[in-house]
Design a protein around this motif. Structure first.
Motif, mmCIF file in Angstrom:
data_model
loop_
_atom_site.group_PDB
_atom_site.id
_atom_site.type_symbol
_atom_site.label_atom_id
_atom_site.label_comp_id
_atom_site.label_asym_id
_atom_site.label_seq_id
_atom_site.Cartn_x
_atom_site.Cartn_y
_atom_site.Cartn_z
ATOM 1 N N VAL A 48 0.868 -1.149 0.036
ATOM 2 C CA VAL A 48 0.083 0.061 -0.081
ATOM 3 C C VAL A 48 0.812 1.280 -0.108
ATOM 4 C CG1 VAL A 48 -1.785 1.215 1.299
ATOM 5 C CG2 VAL A 48 -1.933 -1.003 1.077
ATOM 6 N N ALA A 49 1.859 1.295 0.779
ATOM 7 C CA ALA A 49 2.731 2.616 0.817
ATOM 8 C C ALA A 49 3.467 2.554 -0.390
ATOM 9 C CB ALA A 49 3.686 2.152 1.941
ATOM 10 N N ALA A 50 3.655 1.683 -1.130
ATOM 11 C CA ALA A 50 4.456 1.597 -2.552
ATOM 12 C C ALA A 50 3.824 1.828 -3.468
ATOM 13 C CB ALA A 50 5.333 0.348 -2.433
ATOM 14 N N GLY A 51 2.370 1.971 -3.423
ATOM 15 C CA GLY A 51 1.435 2.162 -4.630
ATOM 16 C C GLY A 51 1.403 1.175 -5.494
ATOM 17 N N GLU A 52 1.477 -0.493 -5.117
ATOM 18 C CA GLU A 52 1.509 -1.398 -5.939
ATOM 19 C C GLU A 52 0.284 -1.823 -6.739
ATOM 20 O OE1 GLU A 52 3.926 -4.375 -4.177
ATOM 21 O OE2 GLU A 52 5.602 -3.137 -3.774
ATOM 22 N N ALA A 53 -0.893 -1.244 -6.493
ATOM 23 C CA ALA A 53 -2.222 -1.761 -6.798
ATOM 24 C C ALA A 53 -2.742 -0.427 -7.665
ATOM 25 C CB ALA A 53 -2.920 -2.284 -6.016
ATOM 26 N N PRO A 54 -2.246 -0.374 -9.076
ATOM 27 C CA PRO A 54 -2.464 0.974 -9.698
ATOM 28 C C PRO A 54 -4.117 1.176 -9.848
ATOM 29 C CG PRO A 54 -1.420 -0.580 -11.155
ATOM 30 C CD PRO A 54 -1.321 -1.030 -9.711
ATOM 31 N N TRP A 55 -4.807 -0.088 -10.015
ATOM 32 C CA TRP A 55 -6.167 -0.052 -10.130
ATOM 33 C C TRP A 55 -7.068 0.297 -8.698
ATOM 34 C CZ3 TRP A 55 -3.078 -4.334 -9.672
ATOM 35 C CH2 TRP A 55 -3.643 -5.233 -8.471
ATOM 36 N N ALA A 56 -6.221 0.252 -7.585
ATOM 37 C CA ALA A 56 -6.938 0.462 -6.158
ATOM 38 C C ALA A 56 -7.835 1.538 -6.257
ATOM 39 C CB ALA A 56 -5.816 0.659 -5.282
ATOM 40 N N GLU A 57 -7.512 2.632 -6.368
ATOM 41 C CA GLU A 57 -8.280 4.070 -6.391
ATOM 42 C C GLU A 57 -9.698 3.812 -7.234
ATOM 43 O OE1 GLU A 57 -8.060 8.802 -7.039
ATOM 44 O OE2 GLU A 57 -6.231 7.778 -7.118
ATOM 45 N N ALA A 58 -9.539 3.390 -8.558
ATOM 46 C CA ALA A 58 -10.564 3.339 -9.434
ATOM 47 C C ALA A 58 -11.604 2.139 -8.743
ATOM 48 C CB ALA A 58 -10.313 3.089 -10.644
ATOM 49 N N HIS A 59 -11.109 0.975 -8.250
ATOM 50 C CA HIS A 59 -11.753 0.061 -7.927
ATOM 51 C C HIS A 59 -12.692 0.465 -6.547
ATOM 52 C CE1 HIS A 59 -12.088 -4.264 -6.448
ATOM 53 N NE2 HIS A 59 -12.987 -4.049 -7.548
ATOM 54 N N LEU A 60 -11.832 1.195 -5.579
ATOM 55 C CA LEU A 60 -12.533 1.502 -4.346
ATOM 56 C C LEU A 60 -13.550 2.736 -4.458
ATOM 57 C CD1 LEU A 60 -9.772 1.357 -1.976
ATOM 58 C CD2 LEU A 60 -11.424 -0.508 -2.494
ATOM 59 N N ALA A 61 -13.302 3.392 -5.589
ATOM 60 C CA ALA A 61 -14.480 4.535 -6.257
ATOM 61 C C ALA A 61 -15.522 3.898 -6.597
ATOM 62 C CB ALA A 61 -13.625 5.380 -7.053
ATOM 63 N N ALA A 62 -15.248 2.772 -7.449
ATOM 64 C CA ALA A 62 -16.474 2.038 -8.047
ATOM 65 C C ALA A 62 -17.398 1.439 -6.963
ATOM 66 C CB ALA A 62 -16.027 1.056 -8.948
ATOM 67 N N TRP A 63 -16.649 0.885 -5.899
ATOM 68 C CA TRP A 63 -17.421 0.344 -4.784
ATOM 69 C C TRP A 63 -18.282 1.346 -4.086
ATOM 70 C CZ3 TRP A 63 -19.195 -4.275 -3.851
ATOM 71 C CH2 TRP A 63 -18.663 -5.232 -4.310
ATOM 72 N N ALA A 64 -17.626 2.613 -3.992
ATOM 73 C CA ALA A 64 -18.461 3.588 -3.191
ATOM 74 C C ALA A 64 -19.700 4.066 -4.048
ATOM 75 C CB ALA A 64 -17.593 4.971 -3.023
ATOM 76 N N GLU A 65 -19.678 3.920 -5.412
ATOM 77 C CA GLU A 65 -20.729 4.290 -6.226
ATOM 78 C C GLU A 65 -22.040 3.127 -6.177
ATOM 79 O OE1 GLU A 65 -21.423 7.129 -7.771
ATOM 80 O OE2 GLU A 65 -19.707 7.821 -6.758
ATOM 81 N N VAL A 66 -21.337 1.930 -6.097
ATOM 82 C CA VAL A 66 -22.443 0.812 -5.775
ATOM 83 C C VAL A 66 -23.126 0.913 -4.518
ATOM 84 C CG1 VAL A 66 -22.334 -1.645 -5.590
ATOM 85 C CG2 VAL A 66 -21.416 -0.794 -7.823
ATOM 86 N N PHE A 67 -22.237 1.232 -3.310
ATOM 87 C CA PHE A 67 -22.999 1.465 -2.334
ATOM 88 C C PHE A 67 -24.064 2.703 -2.080
ATOM 89 C CE2 PHE A 67 -20.412 -0.732 1.460
ATOM 90 C CZ PHE A 67 -20.203 -1.605 0.823
ATOM 91 N N LYS A 68 -23.704 3.719 -2.893
ATOM 92 C CA LYS A 68 -24.755 4.770 -3.021
ATOM 93 C C LYS A 68 -25.998 4.394 -3.753
ATOM 94 C CE LYS A 68 -21.250 8.520 -3.334
ATOM 95 N NZ LYS A 68 -20.404 9.541 -3.988
ATOM 96 N N GLN A 69 -25.975 3.489 -4.603
ATOM 97 C CA GLN A 69 -27.138 3.159 -5.349
ATOM 98 C C GLN A 69 -27.721 2.369 -4.529
ATOM 99 O OE1 GLN A 69 -26.759 1.487 -9.462
ATOM 100 N NE2 GLN A 69 -24.529 2.014 -9.122
ATOM 101 N N PHE A 70 -27.516 1.662 -3.593
ATOM 102 C CA PHE A 70 -28.467 0.815 -2.725
ATOM 103 C C PHE A 70 -28.798 1.782 -1.246
ATOM 104 C CE2 PHE A 70 -24.745 -1.394 -1.606
ATOM 105 C CZ PHE A 70 -24.492 -1.579 -0.397
ATOM 106 N N GLY A 71 -28.377 3.005 -1.241
ATOM 107 C CA GLY A 71 -28.480 3.813 -0.084
ATOM 108 C C GLY A 71 -27.754 3.809 1.049
#
Length: 234
Positions: A48-71
Protein backbone atom coordinates in the motif's frame (compact mmCIF):
# COMPACT_ATOMS: atom_id res chain seq x y z
CA UNK A 1 -14.60 -31.96 -0.83
CA UNK A 2 -17.12 -29.68 0.83
CA UNK A 3 -19.52 -28.12 -1.68
CA UNK A 4 -20.62 -24.51 -1.25
CA UNK A 5 -22.96 -23.05 -3.86
CA UNK A 6 -23.35 -19.29 -3.34
CA UNK A 7 -26.09 -17.62 -5.36
CA UNK A 8 -26.60 -14.06 -6.57
CA UNK A 9 -30.03 -12.43 -6.77
CA UNK A 10 -30.66 -11.17 -10.34
CA UNK A 11 -31.52 -7.78 -8.81
CA UNK A 12 -27.81 -7.34 -8.04
CA UNK A 13 -27.11 -7.03 -11.77
CA UNK A 14 -28.93 -3.70 -11.91
CA UNK A 15 -26.69 -2.33 -9.15
CA UNK A 16 -23.39 -3.78 -10.36
CA UNK A 17 -23.73 -5.56 -13.72
CA UNK A 18 -20.01 -6.30 -13.89
CA UNK A 19 -19.77 -7.81 -10.40
CA UNK A 20 -17.71 -10.98 -10.20
CA UNK A 21 -16.15 -12.81 -7.28
CA UNK A 22 -13.98 -15.77 -6.42
CA UNK A 23 -15.63 -18.26 -4.10
CA UNK A 24 -12.98 -20.33 -2.32
CA UNK A 25 -13.88 -23.37 -0.21
CA UNK A 26 -11.36 -24.86 2.20
CA UNK A 27 -11.24 -28.11 4.13
CA UNK A 28 -8.86 -26.93 6.84
CA UNK A 29 -5.91 -28.71 8.39
CA UNK A 30 -3.99 -27.96 11.56
CA UNK A 31 -2.18 -24.62 11.58
CA UNK A 32 1.54 -25.32 11.77
CA UNK A 33 2.92 -21.89 10.87
CA UNK A 34 0.80 -18.98 12.04
CA UNK A 35 3.62 -16.57 11.16
CA UNK A 36 2.60 -16.83 7.49
CA UNK A 37 -0.24 -14.43 8.23
CA UNK A 38 1.94 -11.85 9.94
CA UNK A 39 4.38 -11.82 7.04
CA UNK A 40 1.53 -11.47 4.55
CA UNK A 41 0.08 -8.57 6.51
CA UNK A 42 3.43 -6.79 6.55
CA UNK A 43 3.88 -7.32 2.81
CA UNK A 44 0.41 -5.91 2.22
CA UNK A 45 1.10 -2.79 4.28
CA UNK A 46 4.36 -2.27 2.39
CA UNK A 47 2.52 -2.70 -0.93
CA UNK A 48 0.00 0.00 0.00
CA UNK A 49 2.79 2.41 0.93
CA UNK A 50 4.50 1.70 -2.41
CA UNK A 51 1.32 2.09 -4.46
CA UNK A 52 1.64 -1.38 -5.95
CA UNK A 53 -2.03 -1.71 -6.97
CA UNK A 54 -2.60 0.95 -9.65
CA UNK A 55 -6.26 -0.09 -9.98
CA UNK A 56 -6.93 0.47 -6.26
CA UNK A 57 -8.30 4.00 -6.39
CA UNK A 58 -10.64 3.31 -9.30
CA UNK A 59 -11.82 0.01 -7.81
CA UNK A 60 -12.64 1.48 -4.41
CA UNK A 61 -14.33 4.50 -6.04
CA UNK A 62 -16.52 2.07 -8.02
CA UNK A 63 -17.49 0.29 -4.81
CA UNK A 64 -18.43 3.64 -3.26
CA UNK A 65 -20.75 4.33 -6.20
CA UNK A 66 -22.38 0.92 -5.87
CA UNK A 67 -22.93 1.50 -2.16
CA UNK A 68 -24.67 4.80 -2.94
CA UNK A 69 -27.03 3.03 -5.33
CA UNK A 70 -28.55 0.93 -2.56
CA UNK A 71 -28.68 3.77 -0.06
CA UNK A 72 -25.48 3.25 1.92
CA UNK A 73 -23.26 6.19 2.78
CA UNK A 74 -19.74 5.09 1.77
CA UNK A 75 -18.02 7.72 3.93
CA UNK A 76 -19.76 6.34 7.00
CA UNK A 77 -19.97 2.67 5.98
CA UNK A 78 -17.28 2.08 3.33
CA UNK A 79 -16.61 -1.27 1.73
CA UNK A 80 -14.34 -3.44 3.83
CA UNK A 81 -11.28 -3.02 1.59
CA UNK A 82 -11.43 0.76 1.72
CA UNK A 83 -11.75 0.74 5.51
CA UNK A 84 -8.68 -1.50 5.86
CA UNK A 85 -6.54 0.45 3.40
CA UNK A 86 -7.44 3.78 5.03
CA UNK A 87 -6.28 2.38 8.36
CA UNK A 88 -2.98 1.25 6.87
CA UNK A 89 -2.43 4.62 5.16
CA UNK A 90 -3.12 6.35 8.46
CA UNK A 91 -1.16 4.07 10.82
CA UNK A 92 1.34 2.42 8.49
CA UNK A 93 0.46 -1.02 9.87
CA UNK A 94 -2.37 -3.34 10.87
CA UNK A 95 -2.47 -5.17 14.21
CA UNK A 96 -2.98 -8.93 14.20
CA UNK A 97 -6.35 -10.43 15.15
CA UNK A 98 -6.30 -14.15 14.27
CA UNK A 99 -4.03 -15.96 11.78
CA UNK A 100 -6.81 -16.64 9.29
CA UNK A 101 -8.38 -13.19 9.61
CA UNK A 102 -4.94 -11.59 9.28
CA UNK A 103 -4.26 -13.58 6.10
CA UNK A 104 -7.45 -12.65 4.30
CA UNK A 105 -7.17 -9.06 5.52
CA UNK A 106 -3.68 -9.00 3.99
CA UNK A 107 -5.11 -10.04 0.61
CA UNK A 108 -7.81 -7.40 0.90
CA UNK A 109 -5.29 -4.67 1.72
CA UNK A 110 -2.73 -5.63 -0.93
CA UNK A 111 -5.22 -6.08 -3.78
CA UNK A 112 -7.78 -3.41 -2.80
CA UNK A 113 -10.56 -5.98 -2.85
CA UNK A 114 -13.24 -6.82 -0.27
CA UNK A 115 -12.53 -10.29 1.13
CA UNK A 116 -14.81 -12.16 3.50
CA UNK A 117 -13.96 -15.27 5.51
CA UNK A 118 -16.73 -17.43 6.96
CA UNK A 119 -17.07 -20.51 9.12
CA UNK A 120 -19.26 -22.30 6.60
CA UNK A 121 -20.13 -25.04 9.12
CA UNK A 122 -22.18 -22.41 10.97
CA UNK A 123 -24.36 -21.73 7.91
CA UNK A 124 -27.92 -22.95 7.52
CA UNK A 125 -28.35 -23.48 3.80
CA UNK A 126 -26.22 -21.87 1.13
CA UNK A 127 -24.85 -18.29 1.10
CA UNK A 128 -26.77 -15.90 -1.10
CA UNK A 129 -26.26 -12.29 -2.10
CA UNK A 130 -29.57 -10.49 -2.23
CA UNK A 131 -31.58 -7.40 -1.30
CA UNK A 132 -32.96 -7.20 2.23
CA UNK A 133 -36.64 -6.76 2.92
CA UNK A 134 -35.80 -5.21 6.29
CA UNK A 135 -37.11 -8.00 8.52
CA UNK A 136 -34.04 -10.26 8.48
CA UNK A 137 -32.07 -10.87 11.66
CA UNK A 138 -28.43 -9.82 11.98
CA UNK A 139 -26.38 -10.70 15.05
CA UNK A 140 -23.71 -8.21 16.02
CA UNK A 141 -21.85 -6.79 19.00
CA UNK A 142 -22.77 -3.53 20.74
CA UNK A 143 -20.59 -2.33 23.59
CA UNK A 144 -19.09 -5.80 23.77
CA UNK A 145 -22.46 -7.54 24.12
CA UNK A 146 -24.33 -9.71 21.64
CA UNK A 147 -27.17 -7.81 20.03
CA UNK A 148 -29.58 -8.23 17.14
CA UNK A 149 -30.61 -5.74 14.50
CA UNK A 150 -32.16 -5.71 11.04
CA UNK A 151 -30.83 -4.34 7.77
CA UNK A 152 -32.60 -1.56 5.91
CA UNK A 153 -35.05 -2.56 3.20
CA UNK A 154 -33.24 -2.65 -0.15
CA UNK A 155 -29.81 -3.06 1.43
CA UNK A 156 -27.50 -5.56 -0.25
CA UNK A 157 -26.77 -8.41 2.15
CA UNK A 158 -25.19 -11.82 2.29
CA UNK A 159 -27.48 -14.23 4.12
CA UNK A 160 -28.37 -17.85 4.73
CA UNK A 161 -31.60 -19.54 5.82
CA UNK A 162 -31.23 -18.21 9.36
CA UNK A 163 -30.53 -14.55 8.66
CA UNK A 164 -27.97 -11.97 7.57
CA UNK A 165 -24.31 -12.97 7.64
CA UNK A 166 -22.88 -9.68 6.30
CA UNK A 167 -24.52 -6.26 6.08
CA UNK A 168 -24.14 -3.66 3.31
CA UNK A 169 -22.65 -6.18 0.92
CA UNK A 170 -19.25 -6.46 2.63
CA UNK A 171 -19.25 -3.82 5.34
CA UNK A 172 -19.91 -5.68 8.60
CA UNK A 173 -19.82 -9.41 9.26
CA UNK A 174 -22.13 -11.12 11.73
CA UNK A 175 -20.98 -13.00 14.81
CA UNK A 176 -22.62 -16.36 14.14
CA UNK A 177 -20.57 -17.28 11.07
CA UNK A 178 -17.38 -15.43 11.94
CA UNK A 179 -14.20 -17.28 11.00
CA UNK A 180 -11.42 -18.20 13.41
CA UNK A 181 -8.45 -20.56 13.46
CA UNK A 182 -10.60 -23.25 15.10
CA UNK A 183 -12.88 -23.66 12.07
CA UNK A 184 -12.54 -26.85 10.05
CA UNK A 185 -14.67 -25.78 7.06
CA UNK A 186 -14.06 -22.34 5.59
CA UNK A 187 -15.49 -20.22 2.83
CA UNK A 188 -13.83 -17.11 1.42
CA UNK A 189 -15.37 -14.64 -1.01
CA UNK A 190 -13.23 -12.14 -2.94
CA UNK A 191 -15.52 -9.54 -4.50
CA UNK A 192 -14.55 -7.35 -7.43
CA UNK A 193 -15.91 -4.91 -9.99
CA UNK A 194 -14.65 -4.40 -13.57
CA UNK A 195 -12.24 -1.66 -12.45
CA UNK A 196 -10.08 -4.46 -11.01
CA UNK A 197 -8.40 -6.48 -13.79
CA UNK A 198 -9.71 -10.04 -13.84
CA UNK A 199 -6.17 -11.44 -13.82
CA UNK A 200 -5.55 -9.58 -10.55
CA UNK A 201 -8.67 -11.14 -9.05
CA UNK A 202 -7.27 -14.58 -9.87
CA UNK A 203 -3.86 -13.51 -8.54
CA UNK A 204 -5.47 -12.47 -5.25
CA UNK A 205 -7.25 -15.82 -4.99
CA UNK A 206 -4.06 -17.73 -5.72
CA UNK A 207 -2.21 -15.69 -3.08
CA UNK A 208 -4.87 -16.52 -0.49
CA UNK A 209 -4.79 -20.23 -1.30
CA UNK A 210 -0.98 -20.27 -1.25
CA UNK A 211 -0.97 -18.60 2.18
CA UNK A 212 -3.57 -21.01 3.54
CA UNK A 213 -1.61 -24.03 2.35
CA UNK A 214 1.63 -22.68 3.79
CA UNK A 215 -0.12 -22.04 7.09
CA UNK A 216 -2.06 -25.32 7.09
CA UNK A 217 -0.20 -27.99 5.09
CA UNK A 218 -2.76 -30.51 3.92
CA UNK A 219 -5.60 -27.99 3.54
CA UNK A 220 -7.74 -28.73 0.48
CA UNK A 221 -8.89 -25.68 -1.50
CA UNK A 222 -11.10 -25.16 -4.51
CA UNK A 223 -12.21 -21.95 -6.20
CA UNK A 224 -14.97 -20.86 -8.54
CA UNK A 225 -15.56 -17.60 -10.35
CA UNK A 226 -19.11 -16.39 -9.84
CA UNK A 227 -20.92 -13.28 -11.00
CA UNK A 228 -24.12 -11.84 -12.34
CA UNK A 229 -23.69 -13.59 -15.68
CA UNK A 230 -20.76 -15.98 -15.44
CA UNK A 231 -19.38 -18.99 -13.63
CA UNK A 232 -16.07 -20.79 -13.94
CA UNK A 233 -14.29 -23.42 -11.84
CA UNK A 234 -10.52 -23.73 -11.51
Amino acid sequence: MLAVVPSIDPAIASLAPGFRALSIVVEAAAITDASVAGRALQRACNAVAAGEAPWAEAHLAAWAEVFKQFGAKPKRTPCSAEALRKRVLRDGTMPGIDPLVDLYNAISIQYAIPVGGENIAAYLGEPRLTLADGTERFDTLKQGQLAEESPEAGEVIWRDDHGVTCRRWNWRQGVRTRLSAEASQMWFILESLPEMPIEKLYEAGDALIDGLQQMMPGAICSQKLIGCALEETR
